[in-house]
Write an enzyme that holds these catalytic residues in place. Structure first.
Site, PDB file in Angstrom:
ATOM      1  N   ARG A  94       0.807  -1.231   0.000  1.00  0.00           N
ATOM      2  CA  ARG A  94       0.000   0.000   0.000  1.00  0.00           C
ATOM      3  C   ARG A  94       0.835   1.274   0.000  1.00  0.00           C
ATOM      4  O   ARG A  94       0.306   2.372  -0.201  1.00  0.00           O
ATOM      5  CB  ARG A  94      -0.956  -0.009   1.203  1.00  0.00           C
ATOM      6  CG  ARG A  94      -2.192  -0.863   0.929  1.00  0.00           C
ATOM      7  CD  ARG A  94      -3.235  -0.597   1.978  1.00  0.00           C
ATOM      8  NE  ARG A  94      -2.979  -1.357   3.199  1.00  0.00           N
ATOM      9  CZ  ARG A  94      -3.445  -1.023   4.404  1.00  0.00           C
ATOM     10  NH1 ARG A  94      -4.162   0.080   4.552  1.00  0.00           N
ATOM     11  NH2 ARG A  94      -3.191  -1.757   5.463  1.00  0.00           N
ATOM     12  N   LYS A 116       9.314  -0.578   2.601  1.00  0.00           N
ATOM     13  CA  LYS A 116       8.502   0.251   3.505  1.00  0.00           C
ATOM     14  C   LYS A 116       9.280   0.745   4.713  1.00  0.00           C
ATOM     15  O   LYS A 116       9.204   1.932   5.074  1.00  0.00           O
ATOM     16  CB  LYS A 116       7.285  -0.550   3.965  1.00  0.00           C
ATOM     17  CG  LYS A 116       6.440   0.172   4.981  1.00  0.00           C
ATOM     18  CD  LYS A 116       5.100  -0.484   5.200  1.00  0.00           C
ATOM     19  CE  LYS A 116       5.195  -1.733   6.031  1.00  0.00           C
ATOM     20  NZ  LYS A 116       3.857  -2.276   6.334  1.00  0.00           N
ATOM     21  N   GLY A 170       4.026 -15.953   6.631  1.00  0.00           N
ATOM     22  CA  GLY A 170       3.360 -15.529   7.862  1.00  0.00           C
ATOM     23  C   GLY A 170       4.346 -15.157   8.955  1.00  0.00           C
ATOM     24  O   GLY A 170       5.548 -15.440   8.872  1.00  0.00           O
ATOM     25  N   ASP A 206       7.839  -1.922  10.984  1.00  0.00           N
ATOM     26  CA  ASP A 206       6.903  -0.866  10.584  1.00  0.00           C
ATOM     27  C   ASP A 206       6.077  -0.348  11.764  1.00  0.00           C
ATOM     28  O   ASP A 206       5.063   0.304  11.568  1.00  0.00           O
ATOM     29  CB  ASP A 206       5.988  -1.369   9.456  1.00  0.00           C
ATOM     30  CG  ASP A 206       5.203  -2.618   9.834  1.00  0.00           C
ATOM     31  OD1 ASP A 206       5.373  -3.101  10.962  1.00  0.00           O
ATOM     32  OD2 ASP A 206       4.427  -3.101   8.986  1.00  0.00           O
ATOM     33  N   ASN A 208       1.231   1.272   7.193  1.00  0.00           N
ATOM     34  CA  ASN A 208       0.940   0.478   6.000  1.00  0.00           C
ATOM     35  C   ASN A 208       0.749   1.337   4.761  1.00  0.00           C
ATOM     36  O   ASN A 208       0.804   0.837   3.648  1.00  0.00           O
ATOM     37  CB  ASN A 208      -0.326  -0.361   6.221  1.00  0.00           C
ATOM     38  CG  ASN A 208      -0.111  -1.394   7.307  1.00  0.00           C
ATOM     39  OD1 ASN A 208       0.799  -2.210   7.229  1.00  0.00           O
ATOM     40  ND2 ASN A 208      -0.912  -1.328   8.357  1.00  0.00           N
ATOM     41  N   TYR A 222      28.882  36.202  -2.537  1.00  0.00           N
ATOM     42  CA  TYR A 222      29.322  34.821  -2.355  1.00  0.00           C
ATOM     43  C   TYR A 222      30.727  34.829  -1.776  1.00  0.00           C
ATOM     44  O   TYR A 222      31.648  35.363  -2.388  1.00  0.00           O
ATOM     45  CB  TYR A 222      29.323  34.043  -3.686  1.00  0.00           C
ATOM     46  CG  TYR A 222      29.992  32.696  -3.519  1.00  0.00           C
ATOM     47  CD1 TYR A 222      29.461  31.756  -2.641  1.00  0.00           C
ATOM     48  CD2 TYR A 222      31.170  32.380  -4.190  1.00  0.00           C
ATOM     49  CE1 TYR A 222      30.085  30.535  -2.436  1.00  0.00           C
ATOM     50  CE2 TYR A 222      31.803  31.157  -3.997  1.00  0.00           C
ATOM     51  CZ  TYR A 222      31.247  30.235  -3.113  1.00  0.00           C
ATOM     52  OH  TYR A 222      31.871  29.037  -2.901  1.00  0.00           O
ATOM     53  N   TYR A 260      37.254  29.148  -7.442  1.00  0.00           N
ATOM     54  CA  TYR A 260      37.370  27.909  -8.218  1.00  0.00           C
ATOM     55  C   TYR A 260      37.872  28.251  -9.610  1.00  0.00           C
ATOM     56  O   TYR A 260      37.295  29.091 -10.308  1.00  0.00           O
ATOM     57  CB  TYR A 260      35.989  27.262  -8.281  1.00  0.00           C
ATOM     58  CG  TYR A 260      35.932  25.910  -8.943  1.00  0.00           C
ATOM     59  CD1 TYR A 260      36.771  24.879  -8.534  1.00  0.00           C
ATOM     60  CD2 TYR A 260      35.018  25.659  -9.961  1.00  0.00           C
ATOM     61  CE1 TYR A 260      36.697  23.633  -9.139  1.00  0.00           C
ATOM     62  CE2 TYR A 260      34.937  24.416 -10.563  1.00  0.00           C
ATOM     63  CZ  TYR A 260      35.783  23.402 -10.154  1.00  0.00           C
ATOM     64  OH  TYR A 260      35.717  22.178 -10.739  1.00  0.00           O
TER      65      TYR A 260
HETATM   66  C1  UD1 Z   1      -0.402  -9.254  12.834  1.00  0.00           C
HETATM   67  C2  UD1 Z   1      -0.891 -10.200  13.918  1.00  0.00           C
HETATM   68  C3  UD1 Z   1      -2.166  -9.608  14.535  1.00  0.00           C
HETATM   69  C4  UD1 Z   1      -1.891  -8.218  15.067  1.00  0.00           C
HETATM   70  C5  UD1 Z   1      -1.316  -7.340  13.985  1.00  0.00           C
HETATM   71  C6  UD1 Z   1      -0.839  -6.040  14.594  1.00  0.00           C
HETATM   72  C7  UD1 Z   1      -0.241 -12.439  13.209  1.00  0.00           C
HETATM   73  C8  UD1 Z   1      -0.688 -13.691  12.598  1.00  0.00           C
HETATM   74  N1  UD1 Z   1      -1.169 -11.488  13.341  1.00  0.00           N
HETATM   75  O1  UD1 Z   1      -1.388  -9.239  11.832  1.00  0.00           O
HETATM   76  O2  UD1 Z   1      -2.626 -10.455  15.586  1.00  0.00           O
HETATM   77  O3  UD1 Z   1      -3.091  -7.671  15.582  1.00  0.00           O
HETATM   78  O4  UD1 Z   1      -0.150  -7.964  13.377  1.00  0.00           O
HETATM   79  O5  UD1 Z   1      -0.448  -5.175  13.558  1.00  0.00           O
HETATM   80  O6  UD1 Z   1       0.905 -12.318  13.593  1.00  0.00           O
HETATM   81  N2  UD1 Z   1       5.871 -10.161   8.335  1.00  0.00           N
HETATM   82  C9  UD1 Z   1       7.004 -10.819   7.937  1.00  0.00           C
HETATM   83  N3  UD1 Z   1       6.897 -11.988   7.251  1.00  0.00           N
HETATM   84  C10 UD1 Z   1       5.698 -12.554   6.974  1.00  0.00           C
HETATM   85  C11 UD1 Z   1       4.536 -11.889   7.380  1.00  0.00           C
HETATM   86  C12 UD1 Z   1       4.661 -10.687   8.080  1.00  0.00           C
HETATM   87  O7  UD1 Z   1       8.116 -10.335   8.171  1.00  0.00           O
HETATM   88  O8  UD1 Z   1       5.694 -13.626   6.354  1.00  0.00           O
HETATM   89  C13 UD1 Z   1       5.973  -8.907   9.061  1.00  0.00           C
HETATM   90  C14 UD1 Z   1       5.419  -7.743   8.271  1.00  0.00           C
HETATM   91  O9  UD1 Z   1       6.447  -7.097   7.560  1.00  0.00           O
HETATM   92  C15 UD1 Z   1       4.855  -6.851   9.333  1.00  0.00           C
HETATM   93  C16 UD1 Z   1       4.503  -7.778  10.466  1.00  0.00           C
HETATM   94  O10 UD1 Z   1       5.207  -8.982  10.222  1.00  0.00           O
HETATM   95  O11 UD1 Z   1       5.804  -5.948   9.829  1.00  0.00           O
HETATM   96  C17 UD1 Z   1       3.026  -8.046  10.595  1.00  0.00           C
HETATM   97  O12 UD1 Z   1       2.590  -8.624   9.415  1.00  0.00           O
HETATM   98  P1  UD1 Z   1       1.145  -8.354   8.845  1.00  0.00           P
HETATM   99  O13 UD1 Z   1       0.946  -9.163   7.666  1.00  0.00           O
HETATM  100  O14 UD1 Z   1       0.931  -6.896   8.771  1.00  0.00           O
HETATM  101  O15 UD1 Z   1       0.281  -8.974  10.035  1.00  0.00           O
HETATM  102  P2  UD1 Z   1      -1.212  -8.644  10.338  1.00  0.00           P
HETATM  103  O16 UD1 Z   1      -2.050  -9.468   9.444  1.00  0.00           O
HETATM  104  O17 UD1 Z   1      -1.438  -7.208  10.368  1.00  0.00           O
HETATM  105 CA    CA Z   2      -0.156  -5.163   9.904  1.00  0.00          CA
END
Ligand code: UD1
Ligand code: CA
Length: 457
Positions: free
Chosen positions: A17, A24, A80, A104, A227, A366, A387
């Protein structure tokens, strides 16, 4: 004995986004990257190890952060948050605790983290949660009838009853590395998003009778993530507002606290006044009774007591002596040093120039690569030709010299003490002290000359 601390920072997300080529977490907030803020908060805890999980944008992130004391772990593909932490585990000292942060979520306060580290140090699992008026999108904290945390359910997996919960997961937690390793190994991706959720370790911990202690940030904005560019701008305003509050509490007059931007550190003495729309970058130090006029940009400068900076000045890499007067519309570039009571006026550019006590360069000049003595007066439109197209040369103007307007000083050249240069001089050889030197075609008047007149048609 306190157990060693590992910090794992998740930063592999796409940041779709933001609609940006730049990863980011490298976008700036108050003059420092998002991840720079998170790293500073982490550093304040003096961790044994810091590991950053990155992915999107490839090597751009490790290159930009440029820290060899960090373990960089590439997460590819991104399956994840649980999967992300799994990738970091080989770099974690499982004899200690692990604090999980997010690249972030930049405004997390060290004090909040310190509390969580203490809780984990006493053997509990510290989980940072917050109650939001609008919890949508977040994982919800599910508690048992006794009020203990039982599990976290992601928004997309939640039942209508669970969606009604306002307490949400910030994602930040601090827990035993050894236990975390065990729980992570048991994660599955059987959920709405087909991801390995870090949040599922909470249910495992609860089932094993782990003591889960929810902590809360002092204010909501500590845990807000970025985000989108709009959210980034929102955090910038919040952070600037709090920096302005601190300055005012320390005794600085801000004509409008909403129109000030500090992108580094700003230290002020007593009774300073900062007018609207000023930007401070790098390390800026103001003495007592300094006035900074509207629309000025100051970067890496030290300013003495009683200095007045009039509006629209750009000052970078300079040291300004007490009682100096600068501007409006002055540009002081790196290496500028003004002694006490120097006056630099409108449309004057200085670079790598030392200007002595009470000397004046008031209009349209200058002066670069120059040493200017005490009580020198430099007339309007004076230029140091420093210069030659290949090398820079110095101009030396000794004490009490008077430089007539529209003079060019072709460096290297020296103007002796108390010398006077006639207006319009192009000085190519040293001017002796105490004498008038000028280079100028003799003025003449043609007697009987008449203006041409239009021929009759
Ligand atoms: C996550 C939490 C949620 C919480 C929210 C707060 C989980 C499953 N859920 O959800 O409970 O309320 O954050 O903002 O953890 N990232 C990685 N690798 C990945 C996926 C994510 O490094 O494979 C990092 C992202 O860059 C980000 C953070 O983890 O900084 C959170 O990822 P995001 O996908 O935003 O999680 P949410 O779905 O928002
Ligand atoms: Ca998030």
């Amino acid at each position: 004995m306190t157990s060693p601390l590992n910090v794992v920072i998740l930063a592999a997300g796409k940041g779709t986004r933001m609609k940006s080529e730049l990863p980011k977490v490298l976008h700036p907030l108050a003059g420092r990257s998002l991840i720079g803020h998170v790293l500073a908060a982490a550093d304040s805890l003096r961790p044994e190890r810091v590991c950053v999980v990155y992915g999107h944008g490839g090597e751009v992130l490790p290159k930009a952060v440029d820290r060899t004391d960090i373990a960089w772990v590439l997460q590819q593909p991104q399956l994840g948050t649980g999967h992300a932490v799994q990738q970091a585990m080989p770099h974690v000292d499982t004899g200690g605790n692990v604090l999980i942060l997010y690249g972030d979520v930049p405004l997390i306060r060290p004090e909040t983290l310190q509390e969580m580290v203490l809780i984990a140090g006493e053997g509990a699992l510290a989980l940072l949660t917050v109650k939001l008026d609008d919890p949508s999108g977040y994982g919800r904290i599910v508690r048992n009838p006794r009020g203990q945390v039982e599990r976290i359910v992601e928004h997309k997996d939640a039942s209508p009853e669970e969606l009604a919960i306002h307490e949400v997961n910030t994602g930040i937690m601090c827990l035993s590395g050894a236990k975390l390793a065990g729980w992570l190994a048991r994660l599955t991706n059987a959920n709405a998003q087909g991801e390995y959720y870090l949040t599922d370790v909470i249910a495992m911990a609860a089932a094993e009778g782990e003591h889960i202690l929810p902590c809360h940030p002092a204010s909501e904005w500590e845990v807000l993530g970025v985000n989108s560019r709009a959210q980034l701008a929102g955090l910038e305003r919040r952070l600037q507002a709090s920096l302005a509050e601190v300055l005012m509490a320390e005794g600085v007059t801000l004509i409008d606290p909403a129109r000030l931007d500090v992108r580094g550190s700003l230290n002020c003495g007593r009774d300073c006044l900062i007018d609207v729309n000023c930007i401070f970058e790098g390390r800026v130090v103001l003495g007592d009774n300094v006035r900074v006029g509207a629309n000025s940009v100051l970067k890496d400068v030290e300013i003495g007591n009683g200095v007045e900076i009039k509006p629209f000045c750009h000052i970078d890499g300079a040291r300004i002596g007490a009682e100096a007067i600068i501007g409006p519309y002055a540009r002081l570039r790196p290496g500028t040093e003004l002694a006490e009571a120097a006056h630099i006026g409108n449309f004057v550019e200085l670079k790598n120039a030392q200007v002595g006590f009470n000397s004046k360069i008031n209009h349209l000049s200058y002066v670069g690569d120059a040493t200017v003595g005490r009580k020198v007066n430099i007339g309007a439109g004076t230029i140091t030709c420093n210069y030659d197209g290949a090398n820079k040369h110095r101009t030396v103007i000794e004490d009490e010299a008077f430089i007539g307007s529209d003079t060019q000083l072709v460096a290297p050249v020296t103007v002796g003490k108390g010398a006077t240069l006639g207006a319009g001089t192009t000085l190519t050889k040293d001017a002796p002290p105490g004498q008038l030197t000028l280079s100028r075609a003799k003025q003449l008047t043609l007697p009987g000359w008449q203006r041409p007149v239009k021929k009759p048609k």
